[in-house]
Structures are given as C-alpha cells and as structure tokens.
Write a protein that holds these residues in place. Structure first.
Motif, mmCIF file in Angstrom:
data_model
loop_
_atom_site.group_PDB
_atom_site.id
_atom_site.type_symbol
_atom_site.label_atom_id
_atom_site.label_comp_id
_atom_site.label_asym_id
_atom_site.label_seq_id
_atom_site.Cartn_x
_atom_site.Cartn_y
_atom_site.Cartn_z
ATOM 1 N N CYS A 1 0.927 -1.310 -0.115
ATOM 2 C CA CYS A 1 0.081 0.122 -0.037
ATOM 3 C C CYS A 1 0.773 1.140 -0.074
ATOM 4 O O CYS A 1 0.513 2.287 -0.722
ATOM 5 C CB CYS A 1 -0.722 0.097 1.215
ATOM 6 S SG CYS A 1 -2.189 -1.095 1.161
ATOM 7 N N HIS A 2 1.847 1.111 0.818
ATOM 8 C CA HIS A 2 2.589 2.659 0.990
ATOM 9 C C HIS A 2 3.943 2.660 0.187
ATOM 10 O O HIS A 2 4.698 3.897 0.208
ATOM 11 C CB HIS A 2 3.077 2.616 2.473
ATOM 12 C CG HIS A 2 1.776 2.836 3.410
ATOM 13 N ND1 HIS A 2 0.937 3.972 3.458
ATOM 14 C CD2 HIS A 2 1.163 2.090 4.292
ATOM 15 C CE1 HIS A 2 -0.007 3.669 4.402
ATOM 16 N NE2 HIS A 2 0.239 2.770 4.571
ATOM 17 N N ARG B 1 1.070 4.240 -4.383
ATOM 18 C CA ARG B 1 0.134 3.246 -4.673
ATOM 19 C C ARG B 1 -1.456 3.465 -4.193
ATOM 20 O O ARG B 1 -2.071 2.974 -4.011
ATOM 21 C CB ARG B 1 0.467 1.976 -3.732
ATOM 22 C CG ARG B 1 1.971 1.507 -3.766
ATOM 23 C CD ARG B 1 1.988 0.665 -4.935
ATOM 24 N NE ARG B 1 3.537 0.233 -5.260
ATOM 25 C CZ ARG B 1 4.225 -0.696 -4.651
ATOM 26 N NH1 ARG B 1 3.499 -1.610 -3.998
ATOM 27 N NH2 ARG B 1 5.298 -0.944 -5.074
ATOM 28 N N GLY B 2 -1.665 4.907 -4.234
ATOM 29 C CA GLY B 2 -2.947 5.339 -3.664
ATOM 30 C C GLY B 2 -3.355 5.504 -2.324
ATOM 31 O O GLY B 2 -4.343 6.188 -1.846
ATOM 32 N N TYR B 3 -2.429 5.343 -1.604
ATOM 33 C CA TYR B 3 -2.305 5.202 0.047
ATOM 34 C C TYR B 3 -1.349 6.315 0.458
ATOM 35 O O TYR B 3 -0.457 6.623 -0.371
ATOM 36 C CB TYR B 3 -2.081 3.874 0.621
ATOM 37 C CG TYR B 3 -3.133 2.883 0.405
ATOM 38 C CD1 TYR B 3 -4.394 2.672 1.127
ATOM 39 C CD2 TYR B 3 -3.172 1.951 -0.766
ATOM 40 C CE1 TYR B 3 -5.289 1.705 0.848
ATOM 41 C CE2 TYR B 3 -4.057 1.217 -1.134
ATOM 42 C CZ TYR B 3 -5.352 0.993 -0.354
ATOM 43 O OH TYR B 3 -6.510 0.147 -0.474
ATOM 44 N N SER C 1 -9.154 5.444 -1.642
ATOM 45 C CA SER C 1 -7.626 5.328 -1.441
ATOM 46 C C SER C 1 -7.229 4.538 -2.768
ATOM 47 O O SER C 1 -7.072 3.443 -2.651
ATOM 48 C CB SER C 1 -7.151 4.449 -0.384
ATOM 49 O OG SER C 1 -7.411 5.041 0.780
ATOM 50 N N GLY C 2 -6.832 5.264 -3.962
ATOM 51 C CA GLY C 2 -6.499 4.615 -5.187
ATOM 52 C C GLY C 2 -7.541 3.453 -5.607
ATOM 53 O O GLY C 2 -6.920 2.422 -6.227
ATOM 54 N N GLY C 3 -8.799 3.885 -5.472
ATOM 55 C CA GLY C 3 -9.733 2.817 -5.655
ATOM 56 C C GLY C 3 -10.181 1.875 -4.851
ATOM 57 O O GLY C 3 -11.260 1.131 -5.108
ATOM 58 N N ASP C 4 -9.476 1.687 -3.679
ATOM 59 C CA ASP C 4 -10.102 0.865 -2.409
ATOM 60 C C ASP C 4 -11.119 1.740 -1.753
ATOM 61 O O ASP C 4 -10.860 2.597 -1.255
ATOM 62 C CB ASP C 4 -8.973 0.627 -1.674
ATOM 63 C CG ASP C 4 -9.281 -0.178 -0.440
ATOM 64 O OD1 ASP C 4 -10.142 -1.182 -0.714
ATOM 65 O OD2 ASP C 4 -9.056 0.258 0.718
ATOM 66 N N HIS D 1 -12.725 4.679 7.424
ATOM 67 C CA HIS D 1 -11.320 4.499 7.141
ATOM 68 C C HIS D 1 -10.835 3.383 7.339
ATOM 69 O O HIS D 1 -9.622 3.010 6.810
ATOM 70 C CB HIS D 1 -10.892 5.426 8.467
ATOM 71 C CG HIS D 1 -11.011 7.168 8.664
ATOM 72 N ND1 HIS D 1 -12.371 7.606 8.884
ATOM 73 C CD2 HIS D 1 -10.281 7.810 8.138
ATOM 74 C CE1 HIS D 1 -12.238 8.803 8.757
ATOM 75 N NE2 HIS D 1 -10.981 9.073 8.447
ATOM 76 N N ASN D 2 -11.666 2.305 7.620
ATOM 77 C CA ASN D 2 -11.092 0.754 7.372
ATOM 78 C C ASN D 2 -12.266 -0.045 7.298
ATOM 79 O O ASN D 2 -12.855 -1.044 7.854
ATOM 80 C CB ASN D 2 -10.491 0.506 8.770
ATOM 81 C CG ASN D 2 -9.852 -0.701 8.688
ATOM 82 O OD1 ASN D 2 -10.241 -1.737 8.350
ATOM 83 N ND2 ASN D 2 -8.561 -0.836 8.567
#
Lengths: 405, 433
Positions: free
Chosen positions: A128-129, A137-139, B85-88, B116-117
């Motif tokens: 992710c990071h 990576r979008g995070y 978050s990037g599509g998530d 957030h989760n």
C-alpha cells in the motif's frame, strides 16, 4: 431586533476594517438592505436566546433554561442520581486504555530494530505505502519530501501552492508534516496493517516505527538511525519531528483551550470570512494581488462515477434474484392471492394432494387453462400483461413447488 | 425586477390583474394558458386506466421493512475512485444525492458515508462503552444501560470537513452530488454526555476528551471539555431507528456543528485528560495547511455555508419557458450557530438580493431557502451566500483563498457558482482571480 441585525452586519463589516478600502460602497447598501431584513424577520423564527458568542470554536452557545433551549423543549425533571452501568475494573481499563501522549506517557514496554522493521514493512506494508514509504500506490506517502526550513523554521515545501501554473504539491509525510512520533506508534499498532489491524506485537510496532523514522532521516538525540538502531519507549518519547512546530493554535499546556478560543474569535483574519455587501461588490483578489476575477470552468470531468449519474425514473434492470425467481415474483403479484389460501377454492401451492389431479391433466392442458381461464379463474389470473411465456414460467414454478419433495 | 416580484408574491391579485400581468410578461406563456383545450392532444395516462389501478397491489406487509419505489433506483449515494484510496473503497467516502432530496431530513439509506477501515458490523449484545480517565467513577455501559439514561433528540447536519475539498484549485465536479454531497441532516437521539458526567463526577483538571472508535481504524479524536459539557451527545438513533452500520451502529458521538470526523462512529471509549492526544486524524489529516506553510489544528466547526440545490447540474432549467415563474431553492447551514438569512446573486457576486428562509430554522441544522425567479432564458452566474447568528458571512472564493491558500483540503466554505446558460443548462464554475 432592528438594532441586533444592524449590529451584526456592522460587526461583519468591521472585521474587515483592514481591507475595508476594497469594499467601498458596502456599508450604505447593506444598511438599506438591512431594513428589509428586519421587515421580513419580524417573527422570532430562528432567533434564539444566546448565552455567549465566545465559544471555543468561535460560535455561539445558547441559553438552556426553564425547559427551553433554542427551538427545543427539554426534560426539566431532576436527573440527579440517574446512574446506570457499573464501575470499570482495572483490568478492563488496562485492556482498552492503550493510547499514548506525545511526551511518551502510556507507551508500552518493548523494542524493535530498524532492520526488523524493514523486514516487517516489506512483508506487510509495502503493497500500500510503496518502497521505503515513498507512496505511489494510492495510499498515504510516509516518507520523502524536502524537510528544509526557512529562517522562521517553516518547512519550505509546505508553502507550495498549486495555483497560477505551479504544480508542485506540498508533501505531507512523517518527515515533512507529522508533528508527533508517538502518533505513529499508536496508529500502527491499533489500525495497521490495513487488512489485519491489531495483529502486530508491541515489539513489531516499535520496529516498524523505527524503520519509518529512519526512512525519514530522523535523528534521535543527534544519533542517526542505522539498521542496528533499536527503538524503545524512552527513545520514541525523545523524537522531535521536523514539523513539530508547524501547527497552530498552540493546544499544549494549561492555556491550550484559551489559545484555541482566541484563534477562532478572530475568524476573518485566521480562517477567512465574507462580508454582506449587497451591490456593486468588489472581490479582494487573489493571493498574487490580482484583483480581476474570471469565471473558471471544469478542466477535467470525473468519469468513473459509481453508480453512473442518472436522474431517470424507470424500473431497474431485471436482476436474477438468488432467493426469488422471476416466476415467483410474477406469481406473487398475480396468482398468490387465490393460490396461497384454501378459502379461495383454487389449488393451494405446495398442497401435494390438491395438485396431483391438476398435474395428471398434463402440463400443456394446465398451461392452456391458465391462459384461457378455468372455473372461477379469469384468463391469466386477471393480469393481461403476462405473456404466454410468463404463464409457462409461472405454471412451472407452481407445479414444481407443489410436487412431493 | 426583484422588488416587483416581491410585491407580486405578497399581494393577492385579482383574476383580471393576473391575466393582464401574464400577457404583459410573455406572449408565449399567455398562449399556453389561453389556448383552448380542444387544441391540445389528450394525455394517454388520463384517457385510459392505469396499469396499477386495474390489478391487485402487493400484500400490505409484503416488505416488512419498507423500501423506496423501484422507480427511485437512481436516487442513491455515489462515489468514485477519487473519493477512495486509489480505488479501494474501504477507506473511502460516498456522497448524498442532494439534488433528489426534499426538506431537511435525509433518509438513513442516503446519508453520506465515510470510513477509514470499512464499515464495521457490531454485535449490539457484545457492545460496551467505557468512560474513564479524570472522572471520579470510571464506568462500563452496555447498549441497554446507555439507553436507560433520559434521551434527547436534535435535528443536526453532519458534514465531512472535506466537503468541496477538491475545489480549492478550481471547479472539479459537474454535479451537486459531488460538489456538496459529503453532508446530511438527521434527527439524532441519544444521551447528553453531561447527563452521564453528572453521575461520574468530572474532575476539574479535565480539559480534553479522547473519543475512540472500535472499528479496524480505531478512529480517535480529541475534543475540548467545554464543548462536551455544552451540547455533545452519545447517540444511538437516527430518524427514529437505530443508527445504520455505516453511521456507527450501535453508538456514535455527536458534536453538533463540528466536523463529522469528530463525531466518532462505533464509539468504544471516552477518556478524560488534561492534555490533548495528537491522534492520527488530528495531525497528519484533518489539519488545514495554509499558504504560510503552517497548518491550523483543532479546527472544529463547519463554517457558515450554502448551496443552490435547484437548479443544479443534475436538475437544470432546460424544461422552462421564458416567463415561467420558478423557485430557486437551496440549503444553508452553519456549525457556529443558526442561519439568519441567505442572499442570492445572478451576476456572479456583484449584486445581491435576499432570499426567503422556509421550514424549520434550527441551530446547526440544514435550513431551506427559496427565491421566486422569473425565468428570462439568459445566462446567469447563480450564487447563494449565507450568514448566521454568530456574525459569520460566507466568503467568496477569493476571500477564503486569500487567508488560507489552496492546499488546505478541509473546511472549504466559499460561495459556489452555478453557470446557467441561455438554454437553462447548469454547470459548476468558480468566480475567482
């Protein structure tokens, strides 16, 4: 009431006293409009008794007395002595009270090396990071960015403004933006890894924290964090992140809440405010001093909206329902009333004996009867919208539901 | 123009006057009103029986928990990769369809959602709330015990401080839903935290409260005790029923008027202390980076704000005829207090005229405004500007930008502009330098 309104507008205007020259013509026009306001607001609607205009957030607080608070009546009965729940046990508090303050209070025992942190990071965090916390990576990006400061101790790149053709964003990483390192430990242990939060031990959390601090080139007591560096609670409490002083108002110490109050009391200066100019209004212009305004339009229209935009009112596309078939839906709408209860005289669905004689006629005959009507049953059960194919599906469903299983 | 219409609205007119005025306003409008009925085509929906009038409907309790009409299937929350978050979509946000809403109460299924989760699913039988720290008596409550405390209900807006965050550098979204949809308004029911603290005995040195969620992100924030003792609630009901999972079932914190992020969902623990905590979501996030290179922290209240909801990009004026008298409608809200009024501009903010408030005017709640407008079929730069009883006036884009810059992300409350074109189409633009 007139005076109140007039006063509030004048206060709004005086907040802008410093830039009042830009708003010539505002006061006379707002005064005349003001009179109109009072004419239309002659009722008390929406006007509530204010206790103070100096709340900590800069807003008002309202009087709560005699059973009334703004538009609400509240319970005036004595609630002293209302008491539910039970005393928390020391073990329960210990199990849940795991937070830490930035001076290190509350941090647990344990330790971890930068080297172990790298191993754990590459196994559980990198997807992710990004490599070394570099993001992409979008995070959130956790490391990188220029930490250099100006003569006032401000991280220079945090002043980047993507406006007037400038494209470099201020980077908000641990090294450039985060104020406190203890936050990192608590957050990693309680909320990470993303898909398996709370799966790391305290030692592992110290290790990952150490790795991320090292990636941000943080020194502790002047010491560079190399691979062998071992982080524990004493050392973590000593970390001063580069942007430690990058936040305001000052919330620390006994005056913290009062600092916040003072900050939000001056909203025009500190967070921006408007003014009720009513005619021939001028805008203050941009941060580069330009005063000419223009109409800016959307350059790039977002397209991946889910579900897609639509304001159409129609029936949703037919979806194969796992629990209820199309045939059953049609049965529910058009046939169930008569075929679900014995009182109606029709063979009841699921009644194996009643359906034996029906089935004996042969499927084709039963279908023809259902379409043409039979006995007390009108053609297609009275729903002419059903096609012959629909009827076939419904008859199959009803027969299938009424066979011995 | 405006004054004329104000008079028209407030005076009852005779039939003769009505026609006289209508004719004067528009020949087109007059023609459609005066055309003999025999010249118009018959509407099939009137001439013939409707389908639903000639068949039996569903059994009365066919849906034991009622559902919207199937025809409303496009009235839904929407999201986009940009909101994640990037599509998530576990750490993401979905937007309320403001363009389809009426009044000031948002149906629970349409309330915007920020996680957030992911959305946690809590077993109410295993739910526990702990209140401890600088109190005489630290306690643990079950859900049933919490509900034993006397309850209060409040109609309150809830807004993510990221609402409009993408628009600091210019207009981004061609829809009302994405421009302002990170907010909703509901009637919330629960317990005033002060009622419980009266029993626990808050120690005088307590200055701050940590609120912590029990979801995977263990979302936590610091609030000042002053607010806690004023109007903060622990709520378990939304519009009469239990909170939805997406809103923190079974219990969330409610800090009226303040960042929705401070209204911690899936609430697990409240701790009182004499120092602030510096949780992740009040340091690396939810802080407003200004052009000075320093950032505002503990920025609590959502400031005075407003938006025109009709017309809007999704609901334009393309069906109007010149001369139609049409209602401009919108929402105003302020986390600092109560909306006092809203002004409307048709020329991008040079000149303003007052709109009317309508319906309930409540503190820290959505307030509807209305302005009757004679459609002229010409291009407009339509804006609304609200002001409240806390002496706040909504700023222009430039007024806010001048103080904050364009990298603040949070707490953007600048005046919005809809460009209405000559055919009635509506797009999102900004008047700025």
């Amino acid at each position: 009431m007139f005076k109140l309104d007039r006063k509030s507008i004048l206060i709004g205007a005086s907040l802008f006293a410093s830039s009042a020259l830009l708003f010539t013509g505002c006061l006379p026009s707002s005064t005349s409009v003001n009179e109109k306001t009072n004419a239309s607001a002659s009722s008390k609607l929406g006007q509530y008794e204010i206790k103070s205009k100096t709340a900590i957030d800069g807003g008002v607080t309202y009087v709560r007395a005699n059973g009334v608070e703004t538009a609400y009546a509240y319970n005036q009965q004595n609630t002293k002595g209302v008491s539910f729940g039970r005393t928390a046990t020391p073990n329960e508090i210990k199990a849940w009270d795991r937070d830490s303050l930035h001076d290190g209070t509350g941090l647990p025992e344990g330790e971890g090396s930068v080297e172990l942190g790298e191993e754990l990071y590459d196994a559980q965090c990198v997807s992710c990071h990004g490599d070394f916390g570099a993001g992409g990576r979008g995070y959130p990006q956790l490391s990188g960015g220029n930490q250099s400061k100006d003569e006032n101790g401000v991280v220079i790149t945090l002043k980047n403004q993507r406006v007037y053709g400038k494209t470099e964003a201020p980077k908000r990483t641990i090294g450039t933006y985060w104020p406190k390192a203890t936050t990192l430990f608590t957050y990693i242990r309680d909320a990470m890894p993303y898909a398996h939060p709370k799966s790391l031990t305290n030692d592992e959390t110290y290790a990952i924290t150490a790795y991320l601090l090292a990636q941000n080139r943080i020194k502790i007591d002047g010491e560079t964090m190399d691979d062998e560096y071992i982080l524990d609670k004493e050392k973590l409490a000593k970390v001063v992140l580069p942007n430690n002083n990058g936040f305001y108002p000052d919330i620390d110490g006994p005056n913290g809440p009062e600092n916040v109050r003072a900050f939000f009391a001056n909203r025009a200066k500190n967070i921006g405010a408007g003014i009720r100019c009513m005619s021939d209004c001028k805008d203050p212009g941009g941060i580069d001093g330009k005063t000419e305004t223009a109409v800016m339009t959307i350059e790039y229209e977002m397209s991946d909206v889910k579900p897609p935009y639509s304001t159409v009112r129609d029936l949703p596309p037919e979806q194969e329902d796992k629990t209820i078939s199309k045939a059953e839906k049609m049965y529910n709408v058009s046939c169930k009333l008569c075929h679900a209860t014995p009182q109606m005289g029709a063979p009841v669905i699921g009644d194996v004996d009643a359906w034996k004689s029906v089935i004996a006629k042969g499927f084709d005959k039963v279908l023809v009867n259902s379409i043409a009507g039979i006995g007390g049953m009108p053609p297609k059960g009275g729903n002419e919208d059903l096609t012959d194919t629909d009827m076939k599906l419904i008859v199959e469903f009803m027969i299938d539901s009424s066979k011995k299983k | 123009m405006d004054k004329t219409f104000e008079t028209e609205r407030s005076t009852s007119v005779s039939r003769r006057d009505f026609f006289k005025r209508t004719v004067a306003v528009s020949a087109v409008a007059a023609a459609s009103i005066l055309a003999p009925g025999s010249l118009l085509a018959d509407d099939e929906n009137i001439i013939h029986h409707t389908k639903w009038g000639t068949i039996l409907g569903d059994e009365c309790n066919f849906n034991p928990y009622g559902l919207p009409s199937e025809y409303e299937h496009n009235v839904v929350r929407r999201t986009s990769a940009l909101m994640s978050s990037g599509g998530d979509m576990h750490a993401a946000i979905s937007m309320t369809p403001l363009h389809e809403l009426s009044g000031i109460i948002v149906p629970n299924g349409l309330h915007f959602t920020r996680t957030h989760n992911g959305v946690a699913h809590i077993d109410p039988n295993k739910y526990r709330l702990m209140i401890h720290g600088l109190v005489e008596k630290p306690i643990v409550l079950t859900l049933d015990q919490l509900k034993r405390y006397p309850s209060e209900s409040r109609i309150l807006f809830l807004e993510c401080p990221s609402n409009s965050a993408a628009e600091w550098k210019g207009p981004q979204f061609g829809s009302l839903q994405f421009v302002k949809g990170m907010m909703s308004c509901s009637e919330w029911t629960g317990v005033r935290l002060k009622t419980i603290l009266d029993d626990l005995g808050l120690k005088p040195e307590a200055k701050w409260m940590l609120a912590e969620g029990s979801d995977g992100s263990e979302m936590s924030r610091t609030l000042p005790v002053e607010k806690v003792l004023d109007d903060v609630m622990i709520v378990y009901a939304q519009n009469g029923e239990a909170l939805r999972d997406e809103q923190g079932y079974p219990v969330r914190l409610m800090a009226p008027g303040w960042e929705a992020n401070l209204c911690v969902k899936w609430l697990k623990r409240l701790e009182f202390g004499d120092k602030p905590w510096y949780a992740k979501e009040e340091t690396s996030k939810y802080t407003v980076l200004t052009a000075s290179g320093k950032a505002i922290q503990h920025f609590y209240a959502n400031e005075v704000n407003s938006i025109v909801t009709s017309p809007c990009p999704e609901k334009p004026w393309t069906d109007l005829k010149v001369g139609d008298l049409v209602e401009i409608e919108g929402l105003a809200w302020s986390g600092h207090g109560t909306i006092r009024g809203v002004d409307i501009s048709f020329d991008g903010g040079k000149n303003w005229t007052e709109a009317n408030l309508k319906g309930l005017v409540l503190p820290k709640a959505w307030t509807r405004f209305s302005y009757m407008y004679r459609y002229e079929g010409k291009a407009l730069l339509l804006q609304s500007r609200s002001y409240d009883d806390s002496d706040n006036v909504q700023p222009t884009v430039n007024q806010e930008k001048k103080v904050v810059g364009v990298e603040g992300v949070y707490h953007r409350n600048a005046i919005c502009t809809w460009a209405v074109d000559a055919k009635g189409g509506v797009t999102n633009v900004q008047v700025r330098s």
